[in-house]
Structures are given as C-alpha cells and as structure tokens.
Motif scaffolding. Structure first.
Motif, PDB file in Angstrom:
ATOM      1  N   PRO A 128       0.834  -1.215   0.000  1.00 12.30           N
ATOM      2  CA  PRO A 128       0.000   0.000   0.000  1.00 12.30           C
ATOM      3  C   PRO A 128       0.860   1.254   0.000  1.00 12.30           C
ATOM      4  O   PRO A 128       1.887   1.318   0.677  1.00 12.30           O
ATOM      5  N   ALA A 129       0.452   2.214  -0.792  1.00 17.79           N
ATOM      6  CA  ALA A 129       1.240   3.429  -0.963  1.00 17.79           C
ATOM      7  C   ALA A 129       0.997   4.396   0.184  1.00 17.79           C
ATOM      8  O   ALA A 129       0.027   4.296   0.948  1.00 17.79           O
ATOM      9  N   SER A 130       1.886   5.364   0.300  1.00 16.48           N
ATOM     10  CA  SER A 130       1.703   6.439   1.267  1.00 16.48           C
ATOM     11  C   SER A 130       0.765   7.489   0.681  1.00 16.48           C
ATOM     12  O   SER A 130       0.493   7.502  -0.519  1.00 16.48           O
ATOM     13  N   GLY A 131       0.273   8.376   1.528  1.00 20.56           N
ATOM     14  CA  GLY A 131      -0.550   9.486   1.064  1.00 20.56           C
ATOM     15  C   GLY A 131      -1.990   9.134   0.794  1.00 20.56           C
ATOM     16  O   GLY A 131      -2.668   9.825   0.035  1.00 20.56           O
ATOM     17  N   LEU A 132      -2.505   8.062   1.414  1.00 23.30           N
ATOM     18  CA  LEU A 132      -3.908   7.688   1.260  1.00 23.30           C
ATOM     19  C   LEU A 132      -4.675   8.058   2.519  1.00 23.30           C
ATOM     20  O   LEU A 132      -4.193   7.863   3.643  1.00 23.30           O
ATOM     21  N   TYR A 133      -5.887   8.592   2.333  1.00 22.07           N
ATOM     22  CA  TYR A 133      -6.708   9.057   3.451  1.00 22.07           C
ATOM     23  C   TYR A 133      -8.103   8.442   3.351  1.00 22.07           C
ATOM     24  O   TYR A 133      -8.625   8.237   2.254  1.00 22.07           O
ATOM     25  N   LEU A 134      -8.702   8.185   4.490  1.00 20.48           N
ATOM     26  CA  LEU A 134     -10.069   7.661   4.507  1.00 20.48           C
ATOM     27  C   LEU A 134     -11.050   8.779   4.188  1.00 20.48           C
ATOM     28  O   LEU A 134     -11.067   9.813   4.861  1.00 20.48           O
ATOM     29  N   VAL A 135     -11.848   8.565   3.162  1.00 19.34           N
ATOM     30  CA  VAL A 135     -12.819   9.550   2.708  1.00 19.34           C
ATOM     31  C   VAL A 135     -14.163   8.844   2.554  1.00 19.34           C
ATOM     32  O   VAL A 135     -14.225   7.712   2.053  1.00 19.34           O
ATOM     33  N   LYS A 136     -15.251   9.506   2.972  1.00 17.26           N
ATOM     34  CA  LYS A 136     -16.584   8.918   2.874  1.00 17.26           C
ATOM     35  C   LYS A 136     -17.149   9.213   1.488  1.00 17.26           C
ATOM     36  O   LYS A 136     -17.221  10.369   1.058  1.00 17.26           O
ATOM     37  N   VAL A 137     -17.556   8.152   0.786  1.00 14.62           N
ATOM     38  CA  VAL A 137     -18.114   8.301  -0.550  1.00 14.62           C
ATOM     39  C   VAL A 137     -19.476   7.630  -0.607  1.00 14.62           C
ATOM     40  O   VAL A 137     -19.793   6.738   0.188  1.00 14.62           O
ATOM     41  N   CYS A 138     -20.254   8.068  -1.578  1.00 16.43           N
ATOM     42  CA  CYS A 138     -21.580   7.482  -1.797  1.00 16.43           C
ATOM     43  C   CYS A 138     -21.418   6.093  -2.410  1.00 16.43           C
ATOM     44  O   CYS A 138     -20.728   5.925  -3.413  1.00 16.43           O
ATOM     45  N   THR A 139     -22.083   5.118  -1.815  1.00  8.72           N
ATOM     46  CA  THR A 139     -21.990   3.749  -2.320  1.00  8.72           C
ATOM     47  C   THR A 139     -22.606   3.620  -3.704  1.00  8.72           C
ATOM     48  O   THR A 139     -22.139   2.842  -4.541  1.00  8.72           O
TER      49      THR A 139
END
Length: 814
Positions: A615-626
């Motif tokens: 897994p790469a760096s610079g990833l953030y948890l973001v809420k998206v529409c399913t």
C-alpha cells in the motif's frame, strides 16, 4: 614399467624442448646487443614506435550482464575480430609461450639464442626454415601488415621489438598478439577464435582447446573443414606433451587433452538479440541514442539496456531470460502467422534495477526470417512509433485521481456520444449508461474516457504525457484532439514500457523523479484497478493468473486492427508486447486481448514471482456514496469509507442522490402544496438523468426508477423538475457531419431520446415541420441540409424539449 605416455613426454623433453647455449655465447653477444639497444632506443621511441599501433576494425560484440555472449557483428573488413578487455586465460598464455617463445619472459624483444639457432638451421638446410622471431617481433610484424620476409624487414622488426619491450609490458605484448593473430578462416584474435571454434569464451577453454589455439596462428590454413585435421592434431599433441614435460599438466590431464577432437567447422555465434546488437553497432559507429530512437531527448535513455561506447558492449540483458523470451515469441509467431501476422516484439524490465532484462525487437528466428524473405524482420519494433490504442487511459485516470477530479468508483457517463464528426464506440457494442470509473478502465471503455478527456482538457493531458515521458508526440494537442486517449497518438513500445514502469515504481514509493505528476497514492490506486481487469469468459484464466501474481495489465488495439498491445507490471517486472505487421497491414482478430495478452502472461510465467504491491503512502479515509462513487452528500442513503489521495476531499459531492417525498403508500411523489406533510414518507433516492437511466437500468436490476408524480404535483412542477426525458443525441450546439456510406452516397444521422416511461409516445419536429412519432425505442434517422437547425421533441403528456445543432458542409473532395 614406464607408462608409454611418460616415455613420450621424456622424448619430447629431450628433443622438442631446447637446451640453453653454452655460457660463452653470452659473453660474446651481451655487450654488442647492449650497445645496439642503447643506440636504437632513441630512434624507436621518437620516430618509429607510434607506427606500431593497430588500427584495425573490431566486431561489435554484445554481452549480457554476466559477460556471456549475446551476439556479434562481423568487422568492417570482413573479419571476426573481438576486442579483449580482460586478462588472457593462463592456460592459453602458458601454451602460447611454450609453443612460440619459450624465453619470452627472459629477453627484451630479441632472443639471440633463437636467432643463432635459426641462422644455423637456415644455413644447414640451404633455405629459410626458421625466422627466430620472438612473440614481440611477431606482434611488430602483424602491426605492419605482415610484409614480405627480407633482411631489411627483419632488422626493422628487431629494432621495433626492442622499443616495444621498453614502452609496454609483457602482458600488453601477449594481449596484442592474442587479439590480432589469425586463427583460420576469417577469424582473428583469441576471443573470436574461442567463440567461433568452441562456442564459449577463452576463459572456459580446456587444455586441449588452449593448445590448439596456441598452435593455430603458426599454420592457420590447417583449420579448414574436412582437411588437415591429422596434421593439426599432431602439432597440438606435441605441444601438450611439451607442457606435460614442463610440469604444467599431470598425466591424467594430458590423456584427457589428447583425447579431445579437432573442431570440424566454425560454430554459429549466438543471435539472441539481433536488433539490440544492431543498435550497439550503430552506436559504435557514432550515432547517439536520441538519433537511434528518432525522438530526440527521451526521459529514459537506451543506456538502460546498453552500456559503454563499444566495440564491446555490456548490457543489462540476462542471457537465460533472453533465451526463454525468444522461445516464447517463436511459438506464438507460428500461431499468429496463420492469420497473416508476421511480427511481434517484447521487452522485459527489471524494476528493482530500472534496467532492461530482455529485448526482442522482432520475431526471434533470424534464419527463418531470411529464408522467408521477411524484410520487415529488420525493423526494431520496440522503437517503432505505432498507434497507442487504449494504453494511455490509465494515465488519464491517474492524473484525474491526482487532481481530485475523479474518484475510483465515481460513475462516468457511458451513452452514445458524438463530438462533431467524431463518434467514439466501445469495444463491446453496448452502453452502460453510467459505470464506475475503475470499471470503465478495467473494461477499457472508449466513450467514458473520451468524455473524461474532454472534461480534463486535451492540452492539459498532452502536456502531462510529455512530462511522463512520451516524446514522440509530434503534432499539436488540437491536432490529436479527443482521439488522443483511445489510439490517436503514436508512441513506441520503449516509451510505453517505461510509462508503466514509472507508474509501478511510483505505486511503491520508489520513483526517483521528484517532479513526477502522479503521487504514489494515485499510482497505487491505478495499479490496483489494473489488477482487476475484466475480460470475456474465454480469457478468464488470464484474469486468474494476473490476480494470483498481482499483475497490473492493460491491452490496446489500434483502429483497423493494425497494432495489438499488452503491457503489464508486477511489483518487480514490467513486460510489454506488441504484435502486428511492420508494414502496418491490419488483420482480423489482431486485438490486444487475443494476440498480445497470451504472450504477456506466458512471459510473466517464466519470471520469478513478485511480492504484492505494498500500500502506498498518502492515502486518506474519505466517505463516498456507495451508489454513485462521488463524495457522500446529505441525501446519500448509503456510504462507505475509502482510501483515496489527498485531493479527493476536494472532489464533487454526489449529484445523483436526493430526498423525495412520497404519499403514505410509498407509490407516488407528492408535494406539500397538495398533500399533508404529516402523511408524507421521506426517502433518499438514487436518481440518474433519463439518458443515463435508459441504459443503466438494463444492466443494473437493483436500480429503482423514481415513482411517478401524483397528477396534482405534476401540474405544478416544471419540465426540469420532472426530468421525464432527455435527448441522447444530438448534444446542445453539436457540430455534425453526415456520414458517407460505403458506396459513396450520403448517409443519415440518428437522433435518439431516452424517456423514463417506456409506454410513452414521442412526436418529432425539425425546424417547425412534423417528422413523425416513435414508441418504446425513441430514435429517428435524418439527413438535414448543411446549416443550423432546431429539433423539438414532445411526449404524450405535453412535455417537450428543444435542441439546436449544426450540420457541417463536407469539403468537395469528400
């Protein structure tokens, strides 16, 4: 009882090896030669010695990363002459000195003992039977082109030999002799002789082979297929006995060496990478790699495959991987040839070293290509510019992820689309209405990516491609237009391979370029999407293989079936394959998935298995529409958290989810103007525009269309609020060319409407004139005249929409 070979060795020692002359001879010649040496040295150093330099052309030699021979080209003078850059093997040196010049390490260019012996022999025989030349004198003679043997020439050779001994070392003299001595046929030098006669380098030669090469320059004409074998063997064996007498070989080694056969004919040199050898030859001739590739400055120089200036080139190629690659290509070339497909090329890159592991510029079998008169074989298709097909799609996808203008699961439009005279089509003749962007990439859908390019900007994408390393874009961005992303551009397999290599390295946080426009996070997400490529059922095994090895792969097919591509990356390797005809002739079935992908996966099968992408760096948890894949908004009923790049948080909030109000039965939409609020049911609903919904619901059985409007509410809502139907084509202010049919006549253009109510009836008008009606499938074929027109469509509920468009006048030549 003495062994017969031991007796023979003693005889050789008594007769073949010479005894030293009496000491008195030394007192006679030492002062004379010392004086001559001192007087002549000044002349040699200042005048004559510079003429000793050998100025002969060498063969271009291609070596793998471990020094194994990949191939060689004959020198300009028609000789096989390899330059040696390593120390001479000791077996050969000992054999050579024992045969040619036993006191080589004792004299300084002239051997008075040998000269005196030669004089006595010549006088006693009444003719010249021995020249008494030292190895140093023989080097001088070879450097002067082997002139006729005369007394003045002998004197000059002696003088020059004295100078050579002063100005060079014994090792350099031996190397000069070994590199320039004739070894039969058109073979010159120990390196070429070792490969031509024994099929391996000189350091791997046996005692018997070393002895043979030591005696051969003395009589190179003996090395002729079918002749003189016994005479040559006798000379070799006498030398082997002498070496044994000197203590260089024990009896067991002697017996083994004597049992070795004399080669019957020269061996074929390896031809493992003839096109890479041709590049090396041209580089040795003075061309730079920018000229060789034809694109000027490239981000990735060909030095990643070939090192040095020649004539001996060390490469990054692995001998055994190159052999395996050639075998695979040979099998597939036989398969493809039945369909009139003659050529294929492949490149393997080691990402850990950022070097080329194997290079096949075209079909591997040189002999077969010559036999078939295949002129296209000599084209190195790794460097040829060809239509890119769909291979640039992953990079538009990654760039839009990076800019926060696209999310992996975001729905993108997939409906019939026309931009002026350009109407892209998907490789499968169907439309999804709206598909997740990651699925559009995995399935390589053309329409969504053309629309994405229009959104991102053609010039913007064009500029980024150049930064990423595509230097072969020779037209302007406007000239390429929207087809740029689906095969309208040209690039080489070399450039495209490194494009994928950089993306794979960036996905693992190990790309050295600080100005790379795609972050590790966006690169990793793109690679993960490409590991989940969806293909037809008969290609399911490839998908399973790619998943098991975690290969991020993409195919491409050019218009007219002229080019078939497949490029894949694991965490350690990139494999790139091109299939087609060098002439550009298209063939049915010449598709990336059918012609190139099987080659790709077989090549990956011979490579060591790579670990998964970390897994790469610079990833953030973001809420998206399913449902829509956009950022989740307040009206989204279902949402999930997803790892996304930093700028994803700046992306668009879901435009397709909204809250609707239903009557208490939940079957009709109502409003507060006509229905009691306390009896309303409030529901969050995923709603696509009619044009998208028309196609989307065909492939998505769980999609729920909006409930119908209550009649009382319908009267109060505007057309935009109801959004009952929409025009799929033409778009507002579209510029349209009427197509030309195969027979050259003017065709028609098809206008299409999507309506939410499948039972509705539509009425069509053009410029105020009635055209007719449609049911169920709402389309009509028209051939409007050149100029601007207005189309009006009305449904049976009285709702209507209008669309202005322009029919373009075709040039008279068309």
């Amino acid at each position: 009882m003495l062994d017969a070979r031991a007796v023979k060795t003693q005889e050789i020692k008594d007769t073949y090896l010479e005894k030293p002359l009496p000491l008195g001879w030394g007192f006679f010649y030492a002062p004379v030669f010392s004086l001559a040496f001192g007087l002549l040295l000044l002349v040699v150093v200042n005048v004559l010695f510079p003429r000793l330099l050998f100025d002969l052309p060498f063969s271009t030699v291609l070596l793998d990363r471990e020094g194994r021979l990949l191939g060689a080209s004959i020198a300009k003078d028609g000789q096989w002459r390899f330059e040696s850059s390593t120390e001479l093997p000791q077996k050969y040196v000992k054999a050579l000195v024992a045969f040619e010049d036993r006191r080589f390490y004792l004299h300084r260019g002239l051997d008075p003992v040998a000269l005196t012996r030669a004089l006595f022999s010549n006088v006693s025989q009444g003719k010249v039977v021995s020249g008494g030349s030292t190895l140093t004198m023989q080097v001088v003679r070879m450097s002067r082109g082997n002139p006729d043997r005369t007394i003045p020439e002998k004197v000059l050779e002696s003088i020059l030999a004295l100078g050579m001994e002063v100005l060079t070392t014994k090792q350099e003299i031996l190397r000069s002799y070994a590199n320039n001595a004739p070894f039969g046929a058109n073979v010159v030098g120990i390196e070429a002789a070792s490969w031509r006669w024994f099929g391996r380098g000189p350091h791997m030669l046996s005692w018997g082979e070393s002895a043979l090469l030591a005696v051969l320059p003395n009589s190179p004409a003996l090395m002729h297929p079918g002749r003189n074998r016994q005479q040559l063997k006798e000379k070799r064996d006498r030398l082997l006995y002498a070496l044994a007498a000197n203590g260089e070989l024990d009896q067991a080694s002697l017996r083994s060496a004597l049992a070795e056969d004399i080669p019957l004919r020269p061996r074929e040199l390896p031809h493992l990478s003839p096109h890479l050898l041709d590049l090396a030859r041209r580089k040795a001739g003075g061309e730079d790699f920018g000229q060789l590739a034809g694109y000027g400055a490239m981000l990735h120089s060909l030095d990643r495959a070939i090192e040095g200036k020649g004539p001996v080139f060390k490469t990054s190629i692995d001998y055994f991987q190159q052999q395996n690659l050639n075998d695979i290509l040979a099998r597939h070339q036989e398969r493809l040839q039945g369909n009139g497909i003659q050529h294929l090329s492949a490149l393997v890159i080691d990402l850990a070293e950022n070097k080329v592991l194997a290079w096949a510029g075209n079909r591997p079998n040189v002999g077969v290509a010559k036999l078939q008169g295949d002129e296209g074989f000599w084209n190195d298709l790794i460097l040829a510019r060809r239509s890119t097909g769909s291979l640039l799609k992953p990079f538009l996808y990654a760039l839009m992820l990076e800019a926060g203008e696209l999310l992996p699961d975001q729905l993108v439009v997939d409906i019939p689309t026309r931009f002026g005279g350009f109407m892209p089509e998907n490789n499968i003749k169907r439309y999804g209405g709206a598909v997740p962007a990651s699925e559009a990439l995995a399935r390589s859908l053309n329409i969504p990516f053309v629309r994405l390019l229009r959104s991102y900007g053609i010039k913007r994408f064009y500029d980024q491609l150049k930064i990423l390393g595509i230097s072969s874009l020779f037209r302007t961005a406007d000239m390429y237009g929207l087809p740029l992303v689906i095969g309208g551009a040209e690039a080489s397999l070399w450039e495209l391979s490194w494009l994928f290599a950089d993306l794979a390295n960036q996905a693992q946080n190990r790309l050295p370029f600080k100005d790379y426009p795609i972050s590790p996070a966006s690169a990793w997400l793109t690679a993960m999407t490409l590991t989940n490529v969806h293909r037809p059922e008969d290609e399911a095994s490839w998908e399973q293989f790619a998943h098991a090895r975690q290969i991020a792969w993409k195919t491409g097919t050019s218009q007219g079936y002229r080019d078939a591509w497949a490029i894949g990356a694991s965490s350690r390797y990139v494999v790139a394959v091109w299939v087609g005809n060098a002439s550009g002739q298209g063939r049915p079935g010449l598709k990336g998935s059918e012609a190139a992908a099987p080659v790709l996966f077989e090549i990956f099968g011979i490579l060591p298995k790579s670990p998964p992408f970390a897994p790469a760096s610079g990833l953030y948890l973001v809420k998206v529409c399913t449902d829509s894949g956009y950022l989740a908004g307040p009206d989204c009923q279902n949402s999930k958290e997803q790892l996304l790049p930093r700028r994803a948080q700046e992306s668009q909030v879901c435009p397709y989810c909204r809250t609707i109000h239903l009557d208490e039965t939940g079957t009709r939409q109502v409003g507060s103007q006509t229905y009691p609020v306390e009896k309303m049911l409030h529901r969050r609903w995923f709603v696509l525009p009619p044009a998208l919904e028309f196609y989307y619901r065909r492939w998505n059985g769980l999609y729920k269309p909006l409930p119908p409007l209550d009649p009382s509410l319908a009267a109060l809502q505007s057309d935009d609020e109801q959004r009952r139907f929409s025009l799929v084509f033409p778009e507002e202010n579209a510029l349209i060319y009427i197509p030309i049919e195969i027979d050259g006549t003017l065709g028609k253009t098809v206008f299409q409407v999507a309506h939410r109510d499948p039972q509705s009836k539509l009425y069509w008008h053009l410029d105020g004139g009635y055209l007719g009606s449609s049911n169920d499938i709402h389309s009509i074929e028209l051939r409007p005249s050149a100029g601007t027109h207005e189309l009006l469509v009305m449904d049976d509920a009285g709702k209507s929409l209008t669309r202005r468009f322009t029919i373009l006048q075709r040039p008279s030549s068309q």
